[in-house]
Design a protein around this motif. Structure first.
Motif, PDB file in Angstrom:
ATOM      1  N   ALA A 181       0.821  -1.212   0.000  1.00 55.56           N
ATOM      2  CA  ALA A 181       0.000   0.000   0.000  1.00 55.56           C
ATOM      3  C   ALA A 181       0.856   1.262   0.000  1.00 55.56           C
ATOM      4  O   ALA A 181       0.405   2.324  -0.445  1.00 55.56           O
ATOM      5  N   GLN A 182       2.094   1.145   0.480  1.00 53.65           N
ATOM      6  CA  GLN A 182       3.014   2.284   0.485  1.00 53.65           C
ATOM      7  C   GLN A 182       3.908   2.310  -0.752  1.00 53.65           C
ATOM      8  O   GLN A 182       4.762   3.190  -0.882  1.00 53.65           O
ATOM      9  N   GLY A 183       3.733   1.319  -1.633  1.00 57.27           N
ATOM     10  CA  GLY A 183       4.540   1.269  -2.847  1.00 57.27           C
ATOM     11  C   GLY A 183       5.943   0.753  -2.626  1.00 57.27           C
ATOM     12  O   GLY A 183       6.827   0.975  -3.457  1.00 57.27           O
ATOM     13  N   LYS A 184       6.165   0.038  -1.542  1.00 61.33           N
ATOM     14  CA  LYS A 184       7.501  -0.469  -1.233  1.00 61.33           C
ATOM     15  C   LYS A 184       7.642  -1.909  -1.728  1.00 61.33           C
ATOM     16  O   LYS A 184       6.672  -2.659  -1.764  1.00 61.33           O
ATOM     17  N   PRO A 185       8.855  -2.314  -2.124  1.00 58.84           N
ATOM     18  CA  PRO A 185       9.053  -3.657  -2.680  1.00 58.84           C
ATOM     19  C   PRO A 185       8.868  -4.749  -1.631  1.00 58.84           C
ATOM     20  O   PRO A 185       9.212  -4.565  -0.461  1.00 58.84           O
ATOM     21  N   VAL A 186       8.332  -5.878  -2.071  1.00 58.89           N
ATOM     22  CA  VAL A 186       8.132  -7.017  -1.173  1.00 58.89           C
ATOM     23  C   VAL A 186       8.830  -8.276  -1.677  1.00 58.89           C
ATOM     24  O   VAL A 186       8.890  -9.277  -0.963  1.00 58.89           O
ATOM     25  N   GLY A 187       9.358  -8.238  -2.900  1.00 55.54           N
ATOM     26  CA  GLY A 187      10.067  -9.399  -3.421  1.00 55.54           C
ATOM     27  C   GLY A 187       9.136 -10.581  -3.652  1.00 55.54           C
ATOM     28  O   GLY A 187       7.916 -10.438  -3.759  1.00 55.54           O
ATOM     29  N   ARG A 188       9.731 -11.763  -3.704  1.00 54.31           N
ATOM     30  CA  ARG A 188       8.956 -12.986  -3.912  1.00 54.31           C
ATOM     31  C   ARG A 188       8.590 -13.618  -2.572  1.00 54.31           C
ATOM     32  O   ARG A 188       9.263 -13.405  -1.570  1.00 54.31           O
ATOM     33  N   ASP A 189       7.537 -14.408  -2.582  1.00 54.76           N
ATOM     34  CA  ASP A 189       7.173 -15.169  -1.387  1.00 54.76           C
ATOM     35  C   ASP A 189       8.157 -16.325  -1.230  1.00 54.76           C
ATOM     36  O   ASP A 189       8.314 -17.143  -2.142  1.00 54.76           O
ATOM     37  N   VAL A 190       8.831 -16.381  -0.096  1.00 57.46           N
ATOM     38  CA  VAL A 190       9.852 -17.411   0.131  1.00 57.46           C
ATOM     39  C   VAL A 190       9.568 -18.141   1.444  1.00 57.46           C
ATOM     40  O   VAL A 190       8.969 -17.572   2.364  1.00 57.46           O
ATOM     41  N   PRO A 191      10.009 -19.401   1.557  1.00 56.46           N
ATOM     42  CA  PRO A 191       9.738 -20.183   2.770  1.00 56.46           C
ATOM     43  C   PRO A 191      10.807 -20.049   3.847  1.00 56.46           C
ATOM     44  O   PRO A 191      10.751 -20.744   4.855  1.00 56.46           O
ATOM     45  N   TYR A 192      11.774 -19.171   3.646  1.00 49.76           N
ATOM     46  CA  TYR A 192      12.926 -19.119   4.539  1.00 49.76           C
ATOM     47  C   TYR A 192      12.595 -18.411   5.851  1.00 49.76           C
ATOM     48  O   TYR A 192      11.733 -17.538   5.914  1.00 49.76           O
ATOM     49  N   ALA A 193      13.337 -18.788   6.883  1.00 51.37           N
ATOM     50  CA  ALA A 193      13.073 -18.272   8.224  1.00 51.37           C
ATOM     51  C   ALA A 193      13.613 -16.857   8.398  1.00 51.37           C
ATOM     52  O   ALA A 193      14.702 -16.537   7.923  1.00 51.37           O
ATOM     53  N   ALA A 194      12.843 -16.021   9.081  1.00 51.04           N
ATOM     54  CA  ALA A 194      13.290 -14.709   9.559  1.00 51.04           C
ATOM     55  C   ALA A 194      13.922 -13.848   8.466  1.00 51.04           C
ATOM     56  O   ALA A 194      14.986 -13.279   8.653  1.00 51.04           O
ATOM     57  N   MET A 195      13.259 -13.728   7.329  1.00 49.43           N
ATOM     58  CA  MET A 195      13.801 -12.911   6.246  1.00 49.43           C
ATOM     59  C   MET A 195      13.615 -11.419   6.494  1.00 49.43           C
ATOM     60  O   MET A 195      14.288 -10.592   5.884  1.00 49.43           O
ATOM     61  N   THR A 241      14.612  -8.383   0.443  1.00 49.11           N
ATOM     62  CA  THR A 241      13.932  -8.808  -0.783  1.00 49.11           C
ATOM     63  C   THR A 241      14.909  -9.054  -1.921  1.00 49.11           C
ATOM     64  O   THR A 241      14.511  -9.491  -2.991  1.00 49.11           O
ATOM     65  N   GLY A 242      16.180  -8.774  -1.722  1.00 53.18           N
ATOM     66  CA  GLY A 242      17.192  -8.965  -2.759  1.00 53.18           C
ATOM     67  C   GLY A 242      18.529  -8.441  -2.277  1.00 53.18           C
ATOM     68  O   GLY A 242      18.664  -7.975  -1.142  1.00 53.18           O
ATOM     69  N   PHE A 243      19.536  -8.511  -3.152  1.00 57.09           N
ATOM     70  CA  PHE A 243      20.873  -8.065  -2.758  1.00 57.09           C
ATOM     71  C   PHE A 243      20.902  -6.573  -2.424  1.00 57.09           C
ATOM     72  O   PHE A 243      21.649  -6.131  -1.560  1.00 57.09           O
ATOM     73  N   SER A 244      20.079  -5.786  -3.114  1.00 58.48           N
ATOM     74  CA  SER A 244      20.084  -4.348  -2.849  1.00 58.48           C
ATOM     75  C   SER A 244      19.592  -4.033  -1.441  1.00 58.48           C
ATOM     76  O   SER A 244      19.864  -2.954  -0.910  1.00 58.48           O
ATOM     77  N   SER A 245      18.883  -4.979  -0.823  1.00 55.33           N
ATOM     78  CA  SER A 245      18.382  -4.756   0.538  1.00 55.33           C
ATOM     79  C   SER A 245      19.511  -4.646   1.550  1.00 55.33           C
ATOM     80  O   SER A 245      19.310  -4.138   2.656  1.00 55.33           O
ATOM     81  N   LEU A 246      20.695  -5.130   1.186  1.00 55.90           N
ATOM     82  CA  LEU A 246      21.830  -5.077   2.105  1.00 55.90           C
ATOM     83  C   LEU A 246      22.438  -3.680   2.171  1.00 55.90           C
ATOM     84  O   LEU A 246      23.192  -3.373   3.090  1.00 55.90           O
ATOM     85  N   ALA A 247      22.120  -2.840   1.203  1.00 58.30           N
ATOM     86  CA  ALA A 247      22.650  -1.474   1.188  1.00 58.30           C
ATOM     87  C   ALA A 247      21.819  -0.580   2.099  1.00 58.30           C
ATOM     88  O   ALA A 247      20.656  -0.867   2.405  1.00 58.30           O
ATOM     89  N   LEU A 305      18.160   2.408  -4.797  1.00 55.89           N
ATOM     90  CA  LEU A 305      17.411   3.168  -5.790  1.00 55.89           C
ATOM     91  C   LEU A 305      16.005   2.621  -6.011  1.00 55.89           C
ATOM     92  O   LEU A 305      15.336   3.003  -6.970  1.00 55.89           O
ATOM     93  N   ASP A 306      15.559   1.701  -5.130  1.00 54.71           N
ATOM     94  CA  ASP A 306      14.178   1.239  -5.234  1.00 54.71           C
ATOM     95  C   ASP A 306      13.295   2.088  -4.323  1.00 54.71           C
ATOM     96  O   ASP A 306      13.749   3.045  -3.700  1.00 54.71           O
ATOM     97  N   ASP A 307      12.021   1.720  -4.239  1.00 55.77           N
ATOM     98  CA  ASP A 307      11.081   2.544  -3.480  1.00 55.77           C
ATOM     99  C   ASP A 307      11.226   2.402  -1.972  1.00 55.77           C
ATOM    100  O   ASP A 307      10.565   3.118  -1.223  1.00 55.77           O
ATOM    101  N   SER A 308      12.064   1.467  -1.509  1.00 58.37           N
ATOM    102  CA  SER A 308      12.324   1.386  -0.074  1.00 58.37           C
ATOM    103  C   SER A 308      13.453   2.327   0.325  1.00 58.37           C
ATOM    104  O   SER A 308      13.649   2.604   1.506  1.00 58.37           O
ATOM    105  N   GLY A 309      14.211   2.808  -0.670  1.00 55.97           N
ATOM    106  CA  GLY A 309      15.312   3.731  -0.414  1.00 55.97           C
ATOM    107  C   GLY A 309      14.982   5.118  -0.928  1.00 55.97           C
ATOM    108  O   GLY A 309      13.855   5.595  -0.803  1.00 55.97           O
ATOM    109  N   ILE A 310      15.971   5.747  -1.540  1.00 56.81           N
ATOM    110  CA  ILE A 310      15.753   7.110  -2.031  1.00 56.81           C
ATOM    111  C   ILE A 310      15.006   7.126  -3.352  1.00 56.81           C
ATOM    112  O   ILE A 310      14.592   8.186  -3.823  1.00 56.81           O
TER     113      ILE A 310
END
Length: 269
Positions: free
Chosen positions: A167-181, A185-191, A197-202
């Protein structure tokens, strides 16, 4: 022979839930039947958010809480998402007083200090975050400034659902079964947020910025690329023969194809 890839994915799915004791094949299958649907439907995204709306830190499995335990050591799986906000993710480590996951930034590799001059890990993880090293502290409050320019105490640890994030336009990535993610949502999430440069950042730069001409104040790489693009084709002589080496990028070439072609041309000289 042990399939290391399968072991890796098993670890990412189980996380800390086996208590350090390996599941039997039957227990593992039962565990997957129970938790995977929960994680696919009820994943919670955790971030450390600036007042400007930028997620300065996206929390992952190994991200430390104020209580010094990692995010994966907190309760992250819910069969039914709580209706009450904010959602509390208590620590599952025996004896820990933490009642809700709370991200605290680092200054380099060191914990930040409270205004009472003591480090974050010298404070209690119980509600109130009272200092254990002095009697004057009324609760942890740091003057540390985030890279986004806002003070740390102005940020909030946000726990939200997939729907709330969309609803805020922020990325959610794919649905994954992994614990405590968490918020990954991707490698850029580590920055950090000011670098993403996605909608979760600037966010992505505007068309005006991308189409702007290169100036003397731009990065040397851009200036060198601009210079090579504007220069005429080079005439090279080798043993009396001449060849034209085009330095301009072809319309159908992307950046990597252009640089690879230029590299191969120079290697072959």
């Amino acid at each position: 022979k042990i399939n290391t890839q399968e072991v890796f994915f098993c670890y990412r799915i189980v996380g800390e839930d086996d208590g350090g004791k390996q599941f039997t094949p039957e227990e593992y299958e039962e565990y997957k039947r129970k938790v995977i649907p929960i994680r696919l439907l009820n994943r919670l995204f955790v971030s450390w958010r600036s007042p400007t709306g930028v997620d300065c830190k996206l929390v992952g499995p190994e991200t430390l809480c104020f209580c010094t335990h990692r995010y994966k050591q907190h309760k992250t799986d819910f069969e039914v998402i709580p209706q009450r906000r904010p959602i509390s993710l208590p620590c599952r480590v025996p004896g820990c007083l933490c009642r809700a996951y709370l991200y605290v930034p680092l200054s380099g590799a060191q914990p930040i200090r409270c205004r009472c001059k003591h480090l974050a890990d010298q404070h209690s993880a119980a509600p109130g975050l009272i200092c254990n090293a002095c009697s004057k502290c009324s609760g942890f409050h740091s003057c540390f400034t985030c890279a986004c320019g806002q003070p740390a105490h102005a940020h909030d640890t946000v726990v939200e659902t997939k729907q709330e994030r969309l609803a805020q336009g922020k990325p959610v990535g794919r649905d994954v079964p992994y614990a405590a993610m968490g918020g990954l949502t991707g490698f850029s999430s580590l920055a950090e947020g000011y670098l993403r440069l996605d909608d979760s950042g600037i966010g992505a730069p505007s068309v005006e910025v991308l189409d702007a001409s290169v100036t003397a104040t731009d990065h040397p790489f851009l200036r060198a690329f601009q210079a090579s693009s504007n220069s005429p084709p080079e005439t090279l002589r080798d043993g009396g023969t001449s060849s034209q080496v085009p330095s301009l990028r072809k319309p159908e070439e992307d950046d990597m194809a252009f640089f690879e072609r230029r590299y191969q041309e120079r290697v072959s000289l």
